[in-house]
Design a protein around this motif. Structure first.
Motif, PDB file in Angstrom:
ATOM      1  N   PHE A 109       0.829  -1.205   0.000  1.00 49.76           N
ATOM      2  CA  PHE A 109       0.000   0.000   0.000  1.00 49.76           C
ATOM      3  C   PHE A 109       0.869   1.262   0.000  1.00 49.76           C
ATOM      4  N   SER A 110       1.951   1.245   0.767  1.00 51.64           N
ATOM      5  CA  SER A 110       2.808   2.425   0.846  1.00 51.64           C
ATOM      6  C   SER A 110       3.593   2.629  -0.450  1.00 51.64           C
ATOM      7  N   MET A 111       3.932   1.537  -1.141  1.00 55.56           N
ATOM      8  CA  MET A 111       4.685   1.644  -2.393  1.00 55.56           C
ATOM      9  C   MET A 111       3.866   2.309  -3.489  1.00 55.56           C
ATOM     10  N   SER A 112       2.537   2.188  -3.377  1.00 53.39           N
ATOM     11  CA  SER A 112       1.694   2.819  -4.393  1.00 53.39           C
ATOM     12  C   SER A 112       1.801   4.345  -4.322  1.00 53.39           C
ATOM     13  N   LYS A 113       2.245   4.856  -3.186  1.00 51.14           N
ATOM     14  CA  LYS A 113       2.408   6.303  -3.018  1.00 51.14           C
ATOM     15  C   LYS A 113       3.854   6.738  -3.253  1.00 51.14           C
ATOM     16  N   GLY A 114       4.710   5.777  -3.573  1.00 46.43           N
ATOM     17  CA  GLY A 114       6.087   6.115  -3.901  1.00 46.43           C
ATOM     18  C   GLY A 114       7.048   6.092  -2.734  1.00 46.43           C
ATOM     19  N   GLU A 115       6.552   5.870  -1.527  1.00 42.61           N
ATOM     20  CA  GLU A 115       7.450   5.827  -0.373  1.00 42.61           C
ATOM     21  C   GLU A 115       6.821   4.972   0.727  1.00 42.61           C
ATOM     22  N   PHE A 116       7.684   4.429   1.587  1.00 42.14           N
ATOM     23  CA  PHE A 116       7.188   3.584   2.672  1.00 42.14           C
ATOM     24  C   PHE A 116       6.618   4.449   3.787  1.00 42.14           C
ATOM     25  N   SER A 117       5.434   4.065   4.276  1.00 45.12           N
ATOM     26  CA  SER A 117       4.765   4.843   5.311  1.00 45.12           C
ATOM     27  C   SER A 117       5.086   4.261   6.688  1.00 45.12           C
ATOM     28  N   PHE A 118       6.006   4.884   7.398  1.00 43.65           N
ATOM     29  CA  PHE A 118       6.337   4.437   8.752  1.00 43.65           C
ATOM     30  C   PHE A 118       5.183   4.717   9.709  1.00 43.65           C
ATOM     31  N   THR A 119       4.357   5.702   9.379  1.00 45.11           N
ATOM     32  CA  THR A 119       3.202   6.014  10.230  1.00 45.11           C
ATOM     33  C   THR A 119       2.230   4.848  10.277  1.00 45.11           C
ATOM     34  N   SER A 120       1.974   4.237   9.109  1.00 46.16           N
ATOM     35  CA  SER A 120       1.062   3.085   9.051  1.00 46.16           C
ATOM     36  C   SER A 120       1.632   1.902   9.820  1.00 46.16           C
ATOM     37  N   LEU A 121       2.933   1.683   9.676  1.00 49.97           N
ATOM     38  CA  LEU A 121       3.571   0.587  10.387  1.00 49.97           C
ATOM     39  C   LEU A 121       3.507   0.789  11.898  1.00 49.97           C
ATOM     40  N   LEU A 122       3.795   2.002  12.343  1.00 47.05           N
ATOM     41  CA  LEU A 122       3.742   2.313  13.774  1.00 47.05           C
ATOM     42  C   LEU A 122       2.316   2.161  14.308  1.00 47.05           C
ATOM     43  N   ARG A 123       1.347   2.567  13.491  1.00 51.67           N
ATOM     44  CA  ARG A 123      -0.051   2.446  13.888  1.00 51.67           C
ATOM     45  C   ARG A 123      -0.431   0.982  14.112  1.00 51.67           C
TER      46      ARG A 123
ATOM     47  N   LEU B  69       1.673  -1.495  14.930  1.00 49.86           N
ATOM     48  CA  LEU B  69       2.369  -1.988  16.117  1.00 49.86           C
ATOM     49  C   LEU B  69       1.672  -1.554  17.402  1.00 49.86           C
ATOM     50  N   ILE B  70       1.091  -0.371  17.388  1.00 48.83           N
ATOM     51  CA  ILE B  70       0.379   0.124  18.563  1.00 48.83           C
ATOM     52  C   ILE B  70      -1.018  -0.475  18.644  1.00 48.83           C
ATOM     53  N   ALA B  71      -1.648  -0.662  17.470  1.00 46.53           N
ATOM     54  CA  ALA B  71      -3.043  -1.105  17.440  1.00 46.53           C
ATOM     55  C   ALA B  71      -3.222  -2.522  17.963  1.00 46.53           C
ATOM     56  N   LEU B  72      -2.274  -3.420  17.670  1.00 51.87           N
ATOM     57  CA  LEU B  72      -2.451  -4.821  18.038  1.00 51.87           C
ATOM     58  C   LEU B  72      -2.570  -5.037  19.545  1.00 51.87           C
ATOM     59  N   PRO B  73      -1.635  -4.540  20.372  1.00 52.43           N
ATOM     60  CA  PRO B  73      -1.803  -4.743  21.825  1.00 52.43           C
ATOM     61  C   PRO B  73      -3.037  -4.049  22.384  1.00 52.43           C
ATOM     62  N   ILE B  74      -3.403  -2.888  21.818  1.00 51.75           N
ATOM     63  CA  ILE B  74      -4.621  -2.201  22.272  1.00 51.75           C
ATOM     64  C   ILE B  74      -5.846  -3.058  21.996  1.00 51.75           C
ATOM     65  N   LEU B  75      -5.887  -3.660  20.799  1.00 50.80           N
ATOM     66  CA  LEU B  75      -7.019  -4.511  20.428  1.00 50.80           C
ATOM     67  C   LEU B  75      -7.088  -5.758  21.306  1.00 50.80           C
ATOM     68  N   VAL B  76      -5.930  -6.313  21.637  1.00 48.45           N
ATOM     69  CA  VAL B  76      -5.885  -7.496  22.504  1.00 48.45           C
ATOM     70  C   VAL B  76      -6.451  -7.166  23.887  1.00 48.45           C
ATOM     71  N   LEU B  77      -6.005  -6.054  24.464  1.00 48.17           N
ATOM     72  CA  LEU B  77      -6.492  -5.653  25.790  1.00 48.17           C
ATOM     73  C   LEU B  77      -7.992  -5.366  25.762  1.00 48.17           C
ATOM     74  N   PHE B  78      -8.442  -4.677  24.726  1.00 50.26           N
ATOM     75  CA  PHE B  78      -9.872  -4.379  24.593  1.00 50.26           C
ATOM     76  C   PHE B  78     -10.691  -5.661  24.496  1.00 50.26           C
ATOM     77  N   ALA B  79     -10.210  -6.630  23.716  1.00 50.29           N
ATOM     78  CA  ALA B  79     -10.953  -7.874  23.519  1.00 50.29           C
ATOM     79  C   ALA B  79     -11.088  -8.655  24.822  1.00 50.29           C
ATOM     80  N   PHE B  80      -9.974  -8.832  25.543  1.00 50.48           N
ATOM     81  CA  PHE B  80     -10.034  -9.606  26.785  1.00 50.48           C
ATOM     82  C   PHE B  80     -10.895  -8.893  27.836  1.00 50.48           C
ATOM     83  N   ALA B  81     -10.794  -7.570  27.910  1.00 51.88           N
ATOM     84  CA  ALA B  81     -11.603  -6.825  28.886  1.00 51.88           C
ATOM     85  C   ALA B  81     -13.089  -6.919  28.546  1.00 51.88           C
TER      86      ALA B  81
END
Length: 388
Positions: free
Chosen positions: A167-181, A183-195
């Motif tokens: 997806f990032s290559m289609s814009k001509g550059e790698f999106s570190f923002t999407s990657l960071l998002r 990495l942060i989203a997965l543990p948040i989703l795990v905690l939300f699901a178990f709670a």
């Protein structure tokens, strides 16, 4: 004239019933009948069914329910332990398969970008084939099933990162923002699901467990809700569904939910395999047949060997290592997704995309025969190998 959804479903499931009957009489895996039906009545065959976009979206539910049911059979503690052991195997094998795919594609004259995408598509094994041919009651609670699930889950996570890069290559550059998002989203989703399960779903299930319709409704709502939440956070819907299943696995009625959702899963998986056959343009087969056969043969031959030595290196037995190696010997539905996304973004040509698709179909079919003829499966052709 485009057929209505009702008439499309009629042709798909009536045709599937006919070809499935022939497959059973001739002792063939059923999924081959579904792929063949797609090729026969799809837009590149007789053209009786043409609304593939809608059918492909519907078919995705099959993968979602498959992973949800898989999660229901997994206890979180044992899964975490398996993931720790399987990480090195998943990373090392993925790099090896990517290098093999890249080398063969480049030798056949594909561009460097196309070869990289083809190599990336070879990294993964099929969750659908692997789990559908794995006896649910006999192996999911054993070490074999846990290790396979751990490897497939790690591969799915790697596939998500590959898709983010595309997806990032289609814009001509790698999106570190999407990657960071991500990495942060997965543990948040795990905690939300178990709670949510602990403080909301389990109390409601305990209070209304006599109402079977309510349990069915709540389970589907939770599965699809988590899938949508994961998708909105940049993860895949499949990861959300798997997480939904794991968090419900601690419920005393998890097995009741799993048993009752299996027919719904099978309904959508038939559509998945049908759409796989129907989306393949037979007109391009002559251009990519030889490299597809060679690439599929390499994957079917080298994947079991590489997995066998890597898994045996984890102090597992040779028998278990070969078993898992052959069960993971095909490429993945994520490979198909990579092919579809890359060609839509004009990163690769139609020939490269169809090379991936053809390799997937060949590996699906051949791997199914190898596993069904040699290992216990729910669709074994002999009583000795048939395990539900």
């Amino acid at each position: 004239m485009e057929a209505s959804l009702t008439s499309s479903f009629f042709m798909i499931f009536s045709g599937a019933a006919v070809l499935a009957s022939i497959a059973l009489y001739t002792r063939q895996p059923l999924l081959i009948a579904y792929i063949a039906l797609g090729a026969i009545i799809g837009p590149y065959g007789t053209g009786w069914v043409t609304d593939l976009k809608l059918l492909a979206e519907i078919a995705e539910f099959g993968i979602i329910f498959l992973l949800f049911l898989l999660g229901l059979d997994m206890q979180p503690k044992s899964l975490l332990s398996t993931l720790k052991k399987a990480t090195v195997v998943a990373l090392a094998s993925s790099l090896a398969f990517a290098a093999i795919g890249f080398g063969l594609a480049y030798s056949f004259g594909f561009t460097q970008i196309e070869s990289l995408v083809i190599g990336a598509a070879m990294m993964f094994s099929s969750t659908i084939i692997g789990i559908k041919l794995l006896p649910t009651t006999a192996l999911h609670h054993r070490h074999t099933g846990e290790l396979m699930v751990g490897l497939l889950l790690l591969q799915d996570l790697i596939a998500i990162f590959v898709l983010l890069i595309l997806f990032s290559m289609s814009k001509g550059e790698f999106s570190f923002t999407s990657l960071l998002r991500t990495l942060i989203a997965l543990p948040i989703l795990v905690l939300f699901a178990f709670a949510t399960v602990r403080y909301a779903l389990l109390p409601m299930l305990r209070r209304f467990d006599r109402f079977h319709e309510y349990i069915f409704l709540l389970a589907i709502g939770w599965c699809l809700g988590m899938s949508e939440a994961a998708h909105s956070l940049g993860l895949s819907a499949e990861v959300g569904a798997f997480l939904a299943g794991i968090t419900l696995a601690t419920s005393p009625i998890s097995q009741y939910i799993a048993i009752n959702l299996k027919p719904l899963r099978d309904f959508f998986l038939i559509l998945f395999f049908f759409s796989l056959g129907a989306r393949f343009d037979l007109g391009l087969l002559g251009d990519i047949l030889i490299p597809a056969i060679l690439l599929a043969t390499l994957m079917l031959t080298l994947k079991p060997i590489i997995f066998r030595y890597l898994i045996h290196g984890m102090s597992e037995t040779k028998k278990l290592s070969w078993d898992l190696g052959f069960r993971l010997g095909q490429i993945s539905e994520f490979s198909l997704l990579i092919a579809y996304v890359a060609v839509d973004m004009v990163l690769i040509g139609r020939e490269a995309s169809h090379l991936i698709q053809a390799t997937a179909i060949i590996s699906f079919i051949a791997s199914s025969y190898i596993v069904v003829l040699n290992y216990p499966t729910p669709i074994g052709i002999s009583d000795k190998l048939r395990r539900d």
